[in-house]
Design an enzyme around this catalytic site. Structure first.
Site, PDB file in Angstrom:
ATOM      1  N   GLU A 414       0.938  -1.251  -0.083  1.00  0.00           N
ATOM      2  CA  GLU A 414       0.086  -0.136  -0.034  1.00  0.00           C
ATOM      3  C   GLU A 414       0.894   1.270   0.135  1.00  0.00           C
ATOM      4  O   GLU A 414       1.689   1.425   0.930  1.00  0.00           O
ATOM      5  CB  GLU A 414      -0.909  -0.053   1.217  1.00  0.00           C
ATOM      6  CG  GLU A 414      -1.907  -1.069   1.267  1.00  0.00           C
ATOM      7  CD  GLU A 414      -2.440  -1.544   2.573  1.00  0.00           C
ATOM      8  OE1 GLU A 414      -2.354  -0.881   3.388  1.00  0.00           O
ATOM      9  OE2 GLU A 414      -3.127  -2.801   2.517  1.00  0.00           O
ATOM     10  N   LEU A 457      -5.750  -1.948  -1.214  1.00  0.00           N
ATOM     11  CA  LEU A 457      -5.745  -1.939   0.168  1.00  0.00           C
ATOM     12  C   LEU A 457      -6.360  -2.997   0.539  1.00  0.00           C
ATOM     13  O   LEU A 457      -7.398  -3.213   1.206  1.00  0.00           O
ATOM     14  CB  LEU A 457      -6.521  -0.721   0.666  1.00  0.00           C
ATOM     15  CG  LEU A 457      -6.330   0.020   2.210  1.00  0.00           C
ATOM     16  CD1 LEU A 457      -7.116   1.137   2.447  1.00  0.00           C
ATOM     17  CD2 LEU A 457      -6.284  -0.933   3.190  1.00  0.00           C
ATOM     18  N   ALA A 458      -5.402  -4.072   0.769  1.00  0.00           N
ATOM     19  CA  ALA A 458      -5.888  -5.503   1.010  1.00  0.00           C
ATOM     20  C   ALA A 458      -4.742  -6.318   1.258  1.00  0.00           C
ATOM     21  O   ALA A 458      -3.836  -6.669   0.543  1.00  0.00           O
ATOM     22  CB  ALA A 458      -6.749  -6.112  -0.109  1.00  0.00           C
ATOM     23  N   GLU A 459      -4.313  -6.787   2.641  1.00  0.00           N
ATOM     24  CA  GLU A 459      -3.380  -7.296   3.197  1.00  0.00           C
ATOM     25  C   GLU A 459      -3.149  -8.780   2.530  1.00  0.00           C
ATOM     26  O   GLU A 459      -2.302  -9.228   2.322  1.00  0.00           O
ATOM     27  CB  GLU A 459      -3.228  -7.209   4.451  1.00  0.00           C
ATOM     28  CG  GLU A 459      -2.798  -5.770   4.894  1.00  0.00           C
ATOM     29  CD  GLU A 459      -3.777  -4.703   4.846  1.00  0.00           C
ATOM     30  OE1 GLU A 459      -5.297  -5.236   4.671  1.00  0.00           O
ATOM     31  OE2 GLU A 459      -3.756  -3.656   5.042  1.00  0.00           O
ATOM     32  N   GLN A 481       1.848  -1.956   5.671  1.00  0.00           N
ATOM     33  CA  GLN A 481       1.991  -0.719   5.996  1.00  0.00           C
ATOM     34  C   GLN A 481       2.152  -0.525   7.657  1.00  0.00           C
ATOM     35  O   GLN A 481       3.076   0.055   8.018  1.00  0.00           O
ATOM     36  CB  GLN A 481       0.782  -0.043   5.585  1.00  0.00           C
ATOM     37  CG  GLN A 481       1.118   1.660   5.318  1.00  0.00           C
ATOM     38  CD  GLN A 481      -0.006   2.274   4.634  1.00  0.00           C
ATOM     39  OE1 GLN A 481      -1.162   2.461   5.253  1.00  0.00           O
ATOM     40  NE2 GLN A 481       0.426   2.772   3.274  1.00  0.00           N
ATOM     41  N   PHE A 482       1.366  -1.326   8.320  1.00  0.00           N
ATOM     42  CA  PHE A 482       1.269  -1.161   9.787  1.00  0.00           C
ATOM     43  C   PHE A 482       1.229  -2.694  10.246  1.00  0.00           C
ATOM     44  O   PHE A 482       0.292  -3.411   9.867  1.00  0.00           O
ATOM     45  CB  PHE A 482       0.241  -0.324  10.336  1.00  0.00           C
ATOM     46  CG  PHE A 482       0.479   1.188  10.083  1.00  0.00           C
ATOM     47  CD1 PHE A 482       1.296   1.671  10.957  1.00  0.00           C
ATOM     48  CD2 PHE A 482      -0.119   1.849   9.204  1.00  0.00           C
ATOM     49  CE1 PHE A 482       1.427   3.164  10.832  1.00  0.00           C
ATOM     50  CE2 PHE A 482       0.037   3.233   8.919  1.00  0.00           C
ATOM     51  CZ  PHE A 482       0.895   3.767   9.761  1.00  0.00           C
ATOM     52  N   ASP A 484      -0.071  -3.570  12.863  1.00  0.00           N
ATOM     53  CA  ASP A 484      -1.318  -3.732  13.613  1.00  0.00           C
ATOM     54  C   ASP A 484      -2.418  -4.209  12.234  1.00  0.00           C
ATOM     55  O   ASP A 484      -3.610  -4.417  12.698  1.00  0.00           O
ATOM     56  CB  ASP A 484      -1.772  -2.268  13.979  1.00  0.00           C
ATOM     57  CG  ASP A 484      -0.779  -1.688  14.851  1.00  0.00           C
ATOM     58  OD1 ASP A 484      -1.077  -1.531  15.962  1.00  0.00           O
ATOM     59  OD2 ASP A 484       0.406  -1.233  14.081  1.00  0.00           O
ATOM     60  N   ILE A 486      -1.887  -6.399   9.796  1.00  0.00           N
ATOM     61  CA  ILE A 486      -1.113  -7.708   8.944  1.00  0.00           C
ATOM     62  C   ILE A 486      -2.193  -8.849   9.019  1.00  0.00           C
ATOM     63  O   ILE A 486      -2.211  -9.801   8.214  1.00  0.00           O
ATOM     64  CB  ILE A 486      -0.065  -8.189   9.709  1.00  0.00           C
ATOM     65  CG1 ILE A 486       0.954  -8.676   8.602  1.00  0.00           C
ATOM     66  CG2 ILE A 486      -0.131  -8.681  11.031  1.00  0.00           C
ATOM     67  CD1 ILE A 486       2.148  -9.167   8.926  1.00  0.00           C
ATOM     68  N   HIS A 529      -1.650   1.561  15.933  1.00  0.00           N
ATOM     69  CA  HIS A 529      -0.488   1.844  15.234  1.00  0.00           C
ATOM     70  C   HIS A 529       0.790   1.794  15.940  1.00  0.00           C
ATOM     71  O   HIS A 529       1.744   2.134  15.655  1.00  0.00           O
ATOM     72  CB  HIS A 529      -0.520   3.456  14.828  1.00  0.00           C
ATOM     73  CG  HIS A 529      -1.687   3.877  13.836  1.00  0.00           C
ATOM     74  ND1 HIS A 529      -2.816   4.018  14.088  1.00  0.00           N
ATOM     75  CD2 HIS A 529      -1.673   3.947  12.506  1.00  0.00           C
ATOM     76  CE1 HIS A 529      -3.601   4.310  12.939  1.00  0.00           C
ATOM     77  NE2 HIS A 529      -2.894   4.161  11.965  1.00  0.00           N
TER      78      HIS A 529
END
Ligand SMILES: Cc1ncc(C[n+]2csc(CCOP(=O)(O)OP(=O)(O)O)c2C)c(N)n1
Ligand SMILES: [Mg+2]
Length: 729
Positions: A414, A457-459, A481-482, A484, A486, A529
């Site tokens: 992302e 936007l999709a882990e 990205q974070f 949190d 994952i 975060h």
């Protein structure tokens, strides 16, 4: 044409009874081809029947059948190219695998759990297909994880076609052991049941495959049920093909999957569409499931007789048999002869498989990690030059160096691109972003948009596609990205990324790198975060985990992560990205730090602190203070990698100081330190003069208000107090 391969000698023996009165064909299928198709379908059914017997005799341990799905899947196989196209089948694709060239013996070997089972070497349940030579990628049990991998596989095929030099072998890193094959016009076949389309990853895959116009054939084998749940409960309106009919570039076809001629024509159209470069296709084939879900299920509990009888009338094997007779292709004698020869073949294959050698019990550890390249051996000293740089700078520098060196590396996630609308970049209208923490800044500019790009936007999408790409030989270095966020990717990481090699007994591997921004001490980062949680990843066999505390280590470890042959979670502490602590000059383009080698940050003689990540500078501060104020000499060890970890360094230090604190930023209970503390207590008991202490976060989430965050996360002062009490013990 693919169908030529069905003139096998076994088919020919039964074809004597074929009437040759007419040269009529059926959607392009000759009469002889139809006989061979019948042979494959009947063979598949009889293997299922024999497997059921073996299971009931307790000679095997599980059975799930492909009964009712044979016509659709044989029709697909006949339109595809074995060992050239790629296959992500699911457990009802026995007939497809047979048609591609897997032998009945090879199929029985998986049920037996034999050492030479080419699917999994006795590690997976039967019908979990995998065959290196046939490009059938090892399949797992979780329904739906194959979709995104098929997307990644197709992306890799496209990438190698456009960058053929990237496929070349290269000594000295994972490429030495990762041969790449590609043909340029490959189709990636990916199948699943109706119920499995309820998984979110299905929709993520449809989105990406359509958007990227990828050559994927999605085959949805709709037997109306997912175990006991009927399709209208799974799917709004009861028809998945209706729901997806508006995806751009996607051809949607529906067919009666028990009618082999109709299925063949449908598959032919779909494959032609895909091979012509139009994009993906989805076939929604209606099939039946006459043998219950598996041998552990009894469908009579939830399906009345009348419904089951209605299905039975559509049995594809009986239908094709009647068709052959009706069309005067085979007479009764011909059918009997063919079936007898298949029955004999099945019996012989089963008998042979039952005599197969079983895996050695000490083989359980093989293929957890690469057997070819041990990241503990990758090492190259820094050639430092210039001014001090931050961790962010040196991670970025490593990515650039490695991308220059290895054109199999692709970076996505992302916001990682400089700018998706590349015309803005070209026209120099903007500077570009390159990650929310700017770690990938400038990569797209230098390496282009086919190597560095934004994901949706999709882990799960990020990691699932990376698994598929890495299986084909690319080296995805993706970003979450974070930490949190994952969790949608956890399934792909736990069940796929880390397990591919072990579950396929080493036939497949997917050594991707997942970079993750982790950690707190942010003053306002709050609960979503600031989290750590590394023990949830160190608890996964097959996955390497790094957690550097300074710029030089981040650079050297990331390079090892990229060049090695195992999947790696690379945890980057956000607070350390630009901290003054731990800056270092650029170490040159080859610096590698071996995994499993701790760094002694500070030598000492009275007690040892074992830690990593952002606790390292805090522990150092505490150690310097206690040395100054109380003359306690602390040895500080930075583990650097959490799997593998440097037991030797821990043991040596504990034997020297006889007192030890294990400290980390993550929560105390069931945290990473629990394992280290337990092992110290077990193996170094006699060297201890005091109990093993732990310092960690409170067993809560991380709060927004800074005074709460301070209490929650371990501070230098907490470490100081622990050192003080341990020194006095
Ligand atoms: C992620 C996941 N959830 C649950 C299961 C248990 N399970 C195995 S098969 C199955 C039903 C699948 O139904 P469908 O997709 O329609 O395929 P079918 O078996 O009908 O061919 C379920 C729930 C699983 N294997 N994986
Ligand atoms: Mg189903």
């Amino acid at each position: 044409m693919a169908v030529t391969k069905i003139d096998s000698p076994k088919g020919a023996s039964a074809v004597e009874e074929i009437s040759t009165k007419t040269e009529k064909t059926y959607e392009g299928l000759t009469r002889q081809q139809l006989v061979e198709i019948y042979r494959l379908m009947y063979l598949s059914r009889r293997i299922d029947d024999r497997e059921k017997v073996l299971k009931n005799q307790q000679k095997t341990y599980f059975q799930i059948s492909s009964a009712g799905h044979e016509a659709l899947t044989v029709a697909a196989a006949l339109n595809l190219r074995p060992s050239s196209d790629w296959f992500y089948p699911y457990y009802r694709d026995r007939a497809l695998c047979l048609a591609l060239g897997m032998t009945p013996y090879e199929q029985f070997l998986e049920g037996v759990g034999a050492a030479d089972d080419p699917n999994s070497g006795g590690r997976q349940m039967p019908s979990h297909w995998g065959h290196k030579k046939l490009n059938i990628v090892s399949q797992s049990s979780p329904t739906g994880t194959q979709f995104l991998q098929a997307v990644g596989c197709a992306e890799a095929g496209r990438y190698f076609s456009q960058n053929p030099e990237a496929a070349e072998k290269h000594e000295g890193d994972y490429r030495q052991f990762k041969d790449v094959i590609f043909h340029g016009d490959e189709v990636v076949y990916c199948s699943a049941g109706d119920g499995t389309t309820s998984e979110g990853e299905f929709w993520e895959a449809m989105n990406s495959a359509s958007n990227l116009k990828l050559p994927v054939l999605f085959m949805i084998e709709d037997n109306g049920y997912a175990i006991s749940v009927p399709v209208e409960v799974q799917t709004a309106g009861g028809s998945v093909s209706r729901l997806i009919s508006n995806f751009p570039n996607l051809l949607v076809e529906e067919c009666d999957g028990t009618d082999v001629v109709a299925s063949y024509a449908t598959c032919k159209r779909a494959v032609e569409y895909i091979r012509a470069g139009n994009g993906p296709a989805l076939i929604h084939g209606h099939v039946i499931r006459p043998y219950s879900h598996s041998l552990s299920d009894d469908e009579k509990l939830y399906r009345p007789e009348a419904e089951r009888e209605k299905d039975a009338k559509r049995d594809p094997v009986t239908r094709l048999q009647m068709f052959l007779v009706r069309e005067n292709i085979l007479n009764e004698a011909g059918i009997n002869k063919l079936e007898k020869s298949v029955d004999e073949e099945v019996a012989a294959a089963a008998d042979q498989a039952l005599k197969a050698t079983l895996p050695a019990t000490d083989s359980v550890y093989t293929n957890v990690y690469s057997e070819d390249l041990d990241p503990r051996t990758l090492s190259s000293a820094p050639q430092s030059q210039g001014a001090d740089k931050t961790m962010a700078d040196l991670i970025n520098a490593c990515l650039k160096d490695e991308m220059r060196r290895d054109d199999r590396i692709v970076v996505f996630g992302e916001d990682v691109a400089d700018c998706s609308r590349e015309e803005y970049l070209k026209q120099k209208q903007i500077k570009g972003k390159g990650g929310v923490f700017k770690l990938t800044s400038g990569l797209q500019l230098e390496f282009g948009s086919d190597r560095v790009f934004n994901s949706p936007l999709a882990e799960a999408n990020i990691v699932g596609r990376a698994v598929g790409m890495a299986t084909r030989g690319l080296k995805p270095v993706v970003e979450i990205q974070f930490f949190d966020y994952i969790w949608p990717a956890y399934h792909q990481i736990r069940s796929e990324l880390s397990m591919m090699r072990w579950r396929s007994n080493g036939y497949f591997s997917c050594p991707a790198v997942v970079r993750v921004a982790i950690g707190g001490y942010l003053t306002g980062g709050a609960a979503y975060h600031s989290q750590c949680g590394e023990s949830l990843f160190t608890h996964i066999p097959g996955l390497r985990v790094c957690f550097p505390s300074n710029a030089l280590d981040a650079n050297g470890l990331l390079r090892t992560a990229i060049r090695c042959d195992d999947p790696v979670m690379f945890l980057e502490h956000k607070r350390l990205y630009r901290e003054t602590f731990g800056r270092a000059p650029y170490p040159g383009p080859d610096h590698m730090i071996p995994f499993g080698k701790a760094r002694t940050v500070k030598e000492g003689k009275d007690l040892t602190v074992i830690t990593y990540g952002a606790v390292v500078p805090r522990a150092l501060q505490a150690a310097q203070k206690i040395e100054r104020e109380q003359n306690v000499s602390v040895e500080l060890i930075d583990l650097r990698t959490l799997n593998p970890y440097d037991w030797e360094a821990i043991a040596t230090s504990v034997r020297k100081t006889n007192r030890v604190i294990v400290a980390h930023e993550d929560m105390l209970s069931w945290g990473y330190g629990a394992e280290i503390a337990a092992r110290i207590a077990d193996e170094l008991f006699e060297d201890l003069d005091a109990p093993v202490k732990r310092v960690a976060a409170t067993d809560t989430f991380v709060a927004y208000q800074p005074i709460l965050e301070d209490v929650i996360l371990p501070q230098a002062d907490d470490l100081f107090k622990a050192m003080e009490s341990l020194a006095k013990f």
